[in-house]
Design an enzyme around this catalytic site. Structure first.
Site, PDB file in Angstrom:
ATOM      1  N   HIS A 229       0.837  -1.210   0.000  1.00  0.00           N
ATOM      2  CA  HIS A 229       0.000   0.000   0.000  1.00  0.00           C
ATOM      3  C   HIS A 229       0.870   1.257   0.000  1.00  0.00           C
ATOM      4  O   HIS A 229       0.691   2.155  -0.819  1.00  0.00           O
ATOM      5  CB  HIS A 229      -0.922  -0.012   1.230  1.00  0.00           C
ATOM      6  CG  HIS A 229      -1.813   1.178   1.355  1.00  0.00           C
ATOM      7  ND1 HIS A 229      -3.153   1.161   1.045  1.00  0.00           N
ATOM      8  CD2 HIS A 229      -1.546   2.446   1.741  1.00  0.00           C
ATOM      9  CE1 HIS A 229      -3.678   2.358   1.246  1.00  0.00           C
ATOM     10  NE2 HIS A 229      -2.723   3.169   1.688  1.00  0.00           N
ATOM     11  N   GLU A 230       1.852   1.295   0.918  1.00  0.00           N
ATOM     12  CA  GLU A 230       2.700   2.495   1.037  1.00  0.00           C
ATOM     13  C   GLU A 230       3.559   2.704  -0.192  1.00  0.00           C
ATOM     14  O   GLU A 230       3.674   3.815  -0.708  1.00  0.00           O
ATOM     15  CB  GLU A 230       3.604   2.400   2.288  1.00  0.00           C
ATOM     16  CG  GLU A 230       2.872   2.252   3.610  1.00  0.00           C
ATOM     17  CD  GLU A 230       1.704   3.211   3.767  1.00  0.00           C
ATOM     18  OE1 GLU A 230       0.736   2.844   4.450  1.00  0.00           O
ATOM     19  OE2 GLU A 230       1.726   4.307   3.194  1.00  0.00           O
TER      20      GLU A 230
ATOM     21  N   GLU B 118      -5.957   6.255  -2.865  1.00  0.00           N
ATOM     22  CA  GLU B 118      -6.072   5.274  -1.778  1.00  0.00           C
ATOM     23  C   GLU B 118      -6.471   3.901  -2.305  1.00  0.00           C
ATOM     24  O   GLU B 118      -5.904   2.878  -1.916  1.00  0.00           O
ATOM     25  CB  GLU B 118      -7.102   5.745  -0.746  1.00  0.00           C
ATOM     26  CG  GLU B 118      -6.480   6.555   0.346  1.00  0.00           C
ATOM     27  CD  GLU B 118      -5.408   5.770   1.070  1.00  0.00           C
ATOM     28  OE1 GLU B 118      -5.702   4.655   1.546  1.00  0.00           O
ATOM     29  OE2 GLU B 118      -4.259   6.249   1.127  1.00  0.00           O
TER      30      GLU B 118
ATOM     31  N   HIS C  42      -9.853   8.016   2.679  1.00  0.00           N
ATOM     32  CA  HIS C  42      -9.852   6.662   3.242  1.00  0.00           C
ATOM     33  C   HIS C  42     -11.266   6.143   3.436  1.00  0.00           C
ATOM     34  O   HIS C  42     -11.464   5.019   3.888  1.00  0.00           O
ATOM     35  CB  HIS C  42      -9.123   6.631   4.596  1.00  0.00           C
ATOM     36  CG  HIS C  42      -7.663   6.904   4.504  1.00  0.00           C
ATOM     37  ND1 HIS C  42      -7.127   8.168   4.683  1.00  0.00           N
ATOM     38  CD2 HIS C  42      -6.623   6.090   4.231  1.00  0.00           C
ATOM     39  CE1 HIS C  42      -5.827   8.098   4.522  1.00  0.00           C
ATOM     40  NE2 HIS C  42      -5.488   6.858   4.258  1.00  0.00           N
TER      41      HIS C  42
HETATM   42  C1  LIG Z   1      -2.708   2.911   8.879  1.00  0.00           C
HETATM   43  C2  LIG Z   1      -2.776   4.189   8.091  1.00  0.00           C
HETATM   44  C3  LIG Z   1      -3.182   5.390   8.684  1.00  0.00           C
HETATM   45  C4  LIG Z   1      -3.244   6.562   7.922  1.00  0.00           C
HETATM   46  C5  LIG Z   1      -2.922   6.570   6.557  1.00  0.00           C
HETATM   47  C6  LIG Z   1      -2.534   5.380   5.935  1.00  0.00           C
HETATM   48  C7  LIG Z   1      -2.206   5.366   4.443  1.00  0.00           C
HETATM   49  O1  LIG Z   1      -1.117   4.858   4.067  1.00  0.00           O
HETATM   50  O2  LIG Z   1      -3.049   5.887   3.672  1.00  0.00           O
HETATM   51  C8  LIG Z   1      -2.431   4.195   6.709  1.00  0.00           C
HETATM   52  O3  LIG Z   1      -1.958   3.024   6.142  1.00  0.00           O
HETATM   53  C9  LIG Z   1      -2.857   2.230   5.443  1.00  0.00           C
HETATM   54  O4  LIG Z   1      -3.961   2.558   5.163  1.00  0.00           O
HETATM   55  C10 LIG Z   1      -2.281   0.865   5.135  1.00  0.00           C
HETATM   56  C11 LIG Z   1      -3.097  -0.124   4.429  1.00  0.00           C
HETATM   57  C12 LIG Z   1      -2.848  -0.251   5.931  1.00  0.00           C
HETATM   58 ZN   LIG Z   2      -2.803   5.126   1.849  1.00  0.00          ZN
END
Ligand SMILES: Cc1cccc(C(=O)O)c1OC(=O)C1CC1
Ligand SMILES: [Zn+2]
Ligand SMILES: [Ca+2]
Length: 302
Positions: free
Chosen positions: A142-143, A166, A229
């Site tokens: 994802h990152e 996202e 998100h």
């Molecule tokens: C845990 C988290 C918090 C905030 C932003 C993100 C982000 O990277 O958008 C995030 O990471 C994810 O969503 C990954 C998939 C678990």
């Molecule tokens: Zn993300």
């Protein structure tokens, strides 16, 4: 004297054995993987947000508890690098072999993971909402896909283009970890079977799964940049509708082509539908193009 490539091993966040690409210099061993065009390097923030030192050891065994987050970040960064190279012939996130930097133990009790334009950062979680966030390959995928998106479509991180940004990160999280849950391996360590998000059933975690549930939120930090998100549930569901019909092999080529060739920074959900239809038509013809069209129509995007 310079660092030479070698191999070693370590324990990940679950205490699981993982072999590692290391480098050695002056009798010390480093989480520096020299086996790709660009190095893969893993740093320890030691719970600061400012000082990062490369994770090292006096032997090839990275087996201490404090090294576990680094072992997983390093191992999964290699896995995701290989995914993009072997499946899409893309050399690192910029296509030109950029080095991959990861930083673990970022902040204290930090329930986040993020790409800051130069490196991936992983908090340790607070032990309730998250365990250390490098402990899941769908999180690393994802990152790193945020980095790929930045260097391709450049989808602006707000409103519909941001929700697409996202969603593409979750979609490539699926391609690396093919289940429809996101972050399930690090989310709520005390609760089994749950996840941060579900692509098959976005409503389960309070995301919309249809355009008529789109959440218009302010484009601010506490509005989640217009709900990136939250509204990602809609394109995520369209992906679920797609991949369950045509399968992963076709879907990953179509999604990569749309991301790297057709999509532009301010793309709307409807633009994404068109880009994916065109990519499917280019690669496989009208049957798969129609699958995409139907998958998005079912979530109210035309
Ligand atoms: C845990 C988290 C918090 C905030 C932003 C993100 C982000 O990277 O958008 C995030 O990471 C994810 O969503 C990954 C998939 C678990
Ligand atoms: Zn993300
Ligand atoms: Ca998953």
């Amino acid at each position: 004297i310079e660092k030479v490539a070698t191999t070693g091993y370590g324990y990940g966040n679950k205490g699981d054995y993982k072999s590692l690409n290391l480098s050695a210099e002056n009798g010390k061993y480093y989480l520096t993987d020299l086996t790709h065009t660009g190095d893969i390097e893993t740093y320890d923030a030691k719970n600061t947000e400012t000082n990062f030192t490369i994770m090292s050891d006096y032997d090839k065994a990275f087996t201490s508890t404090s090294q576990r987050a680094g072992v997983d970040a390093h191992y999964y960064a290699d896995q995701v690098y290989d995914y993009y190279k072997n499946t899409h012939n893309r050399d690192s996130y910029d296509g030109k072999g950029a080095p991959l930097y990861s930083v673990v133990h970022f902040g204290s009790n930090y329930n986040n993971a993020f790409w800051n334009g130069e490196a991936m950062f992983y908090g340790d979680g607070d032990g309730r909402t998250f365990s250390p966030l490098s402990g899941a390959n769908d999180v690393i995928a994802h990152e790193l896909t945020h980095a790929v998106t930045e260097h391709t479509a450049g989808l602006v991180y707000e409103n519909q283009p941001g929700a697409l940004n996202e969603s593409f990160s979750d979609v490539f999280g699926y391609f690396v970890d093919p289940d429809f849950l996101m972050g399930e391996d690090v989310y709520t360590p005390g609760v089994s079977g749950d996840a941060l998000r579900s692509m098959s059933n976005p409503e389960q975690y309070n995301q919309p799964a249809h355009m008529n549930q789109y959440r218009s939120l302010p484009n601010t930090n506490d509005g989640d940049h217009g709900g990136v998100h939250i509204n990602s549930g809609i394109p995520n569901k369209a992906f679920y509708n797609t991949v369950t019909v045509m399968g992963k092999q076709k879907a990953e080529k179509i999604y990569y082509r749309a991301l790297s060739y057709y999509l532009t920074p301010n793309a709307s959900f409807s633009d994404a539908r068109a880009a994916l239809i065109q990519s499917a038509q280019d690669l496989y013809g009208s049957t798969d193009a129609n699958t995409i069209a139907n998958a998005w129509s079912k979530v109210g995007v035309y």
